[in-house]
Write a protein that holds these residues in place. Sequence first.
Motif, PDB file in Angstrom:
ATOM      1  N   ARG A  12       0.841  -1.201   0.000  1.00 17.84           N
ATOM      2  CA  ARG A  12       0.000   0.000   0.000  1.00 17.84           C
ATOM      3  C   ARG A  12       0.872   1.245   0.000  1.00 17.84           C
ATOM      4  O   ARG A  12       1.908   1.295   0.658  1.00 17.84           O
ATOM      5  N   LEU A  13       0.426   2.242  -0.723  1.00 19.66           N
ATOM      6  CA  LEU A  13       1.095   3.537  -0.780  1.00 19.66           C
ATOM      7  C   LEU A  13      -0.003   4.585  -0.877  1.00 19.66           C
ATOM      8  O   LEU A  13      -0.828   4.534  -1.785  1.00 19.66           O
ATOM      9  N   ARG A  30       2.548   7.483   3.116  1.00 22.52           N
ATOM     10  CA  ARG A  30       2.664   6.265   3.921  1.00 22.52           C
ATOM     11  C   ARG A  30       2.855   5.085   2.973  1.00 22.52           C
ATOM     12  O   ARG A  30       2.138   4.940   1.986  1.00 22.52           O
ATOM     13  N   ILE A  31       3.845   4.250   3.284  1.00 24.25           N
ATOM     14  CA  ILE A  31       4.085   3.037   2.506  1.00 24.25           C
ATOM     15  C   ILE A  31       4.027   1.850   3.466  1.00 24.25           C
ATOM     16  O   ILE A  31       4.514   1.925   4.596  1.00 24.25           O
ATOM     17  N   GLU A  32       3.390   0.780   3.017  1.00 25.71           N
ATOM     18  CA  GLU A  32       3.309  -0.438   3.815  1.00 25.71           C
ATOM     19  C   GLU A  32       3.730  -1.609   2.953  1.00 25.71           C
ATOM     20  O   GLU A  32       3.342  -1.698   1.783  1.00 25.71           O
ATOM     21  N   THR A  33       4.532  -2.509   3.530  1.00 22.66           N
ATOM     22  CA  THR A  33       4.982  -3.679   2.786  1.00 22.66           C
ATOM     23  C   THR A  33       4.112  -4.885   3.123  1.00 22.66           C
ATOM     24  O   THR A  33       3.346  -4.877   4.094  1.00 22.66           O
ATOM     25  N   ALA A  54      -2.357  12.933  -6.372  1.00 25.03           N
ATOM     26  CA  ALA A  54      -2.498  12.273  -7.674  1.00 25.03           C
ATOM     27  C   ALA A  54      -1.220  11.542  -8.067  1.00 25.03           C
ATOM     28  O   ALA A  54      -1.279  10.416  -8.581  1.00 25.03           O
ATOM     29  N   GLU A  55      -0.069  12.149  -7.818  1.00 24.72           N
ATOM     30  CA  GLU A  55       1.196  11.497  -8.156  1.00 24.72           C
ATOM     31  C   GLU A  55       1.423  10.253  -7.305  1.00 24.72           C
ATOM     32  O   GLU A  55       1.878   9.223  -7.805  1.00 24.72           O
ATOM     33  N   VAL A  56       1.093  10.337  -6.032  1.00 22.15           N
ATOM     34  CA  VAL A  56       1.244   9.166  -5.161  1.00 22.15           C
ATOM     35  C   VAL A  56       0.290   8.057  -5.616  1.00 22.15           C
ATOM     36  O   VAL A  56       0.665   6.881  -5.630  1.00 22.15           O
ATOM     37  N   ALA A  57      -0.923   8.406  -6.031  1.00 17.36           N
ATOM     38  CA  ALA A  57      -1.851   7.397  -6.554  1.00 17.36           C
ATOM     39  C   ALA A  57      -1.290   6.731  -7.805  1.00 17.36           C
ATOM     40  O   ALA A  57      -1.408   5.516  -7.980  1.00 17.36           O
ATOM     41  N   ALA A  64       2.329  -1.320  -7.005  1.00 17.46           N
ATOM     42  CA  ALA A  64       1.578  -2.300  -6.209  1.00 17.46           C
ATOM     43  C   ALA A  64       2.078  -3.715  -6.486  1.00 17.46           C
ATOM     44  O   ALA A  64       2.195  -4.136  -7.629  1.00 17.46           O
ATOM     45  N   GLY A  65       2.427  -4.410  -5.425  1.00 20.40           N
ATOM     46  CA  GLY A  65       2.888  -5.786  -5.539  1.00 20.40           C
ATOM     47  C   GLY A  65       4.346  -5.945  -5.929  1.00 20.40           C
ATOM     48  O   GLY A  65       4.874  -7.055  -5.949  1.00 20.40           O
ATOM     49  N   ALA A  66       5.020  -4.854  -6.233  1.00 23.16           N
ATOM     50  CA  ALA A  66       6.422  -4.919  -6.653  1.00 23.16           C
ATOM     51  C   ALA A  66       7.335  -5.087  -5.440  1.00 23.16           C
ATOM     52  O   ALA A  66       7.019  -4.642  -4.333  1.00 23.16           O
ATOM     53  N   SER A  67       8.478  -5.705  -5.660  1.00 23.05           N
ATOM     54  CA  SER A  67       9.492  -5.748  -4.613  1.00 23.05           C
ATOM     55  C   SER A  67      10.014  -4.333  -4.403  1.00 23.05           C
ATOM     56  O   SER A  67       9.837  -3.462  -5.264  1.00 23.05           O
TER      57      SER A  67
END
Length: 82
Positions: A12-13, A30-33, A54-57, A64-67
Amino acid sequence: MGDTPPSARIARLDTRTLHVSDKTNWCFVRIETSEGTVGWGEASLNGAEPAIEAEVATLAARCAGASLEAARARTGAAGHGA
């Protein structure tokens, strides 16, 4: 990236904007792994909150889902300790 396992992926970002005063807003990212690690960053530019959100979206959809390493490569972000 710190103690985050190499298998961690971006789950999530998103952003949180805090209205501080009539002239000031603070925008946090906020970033969550996938492993549950959460990180926060600050991206304030008063008056540009909609553009930041908008840029964060856009980044969230791209990463999403990337390492973490793949996300860095996709965005050109260096990250801490790089």
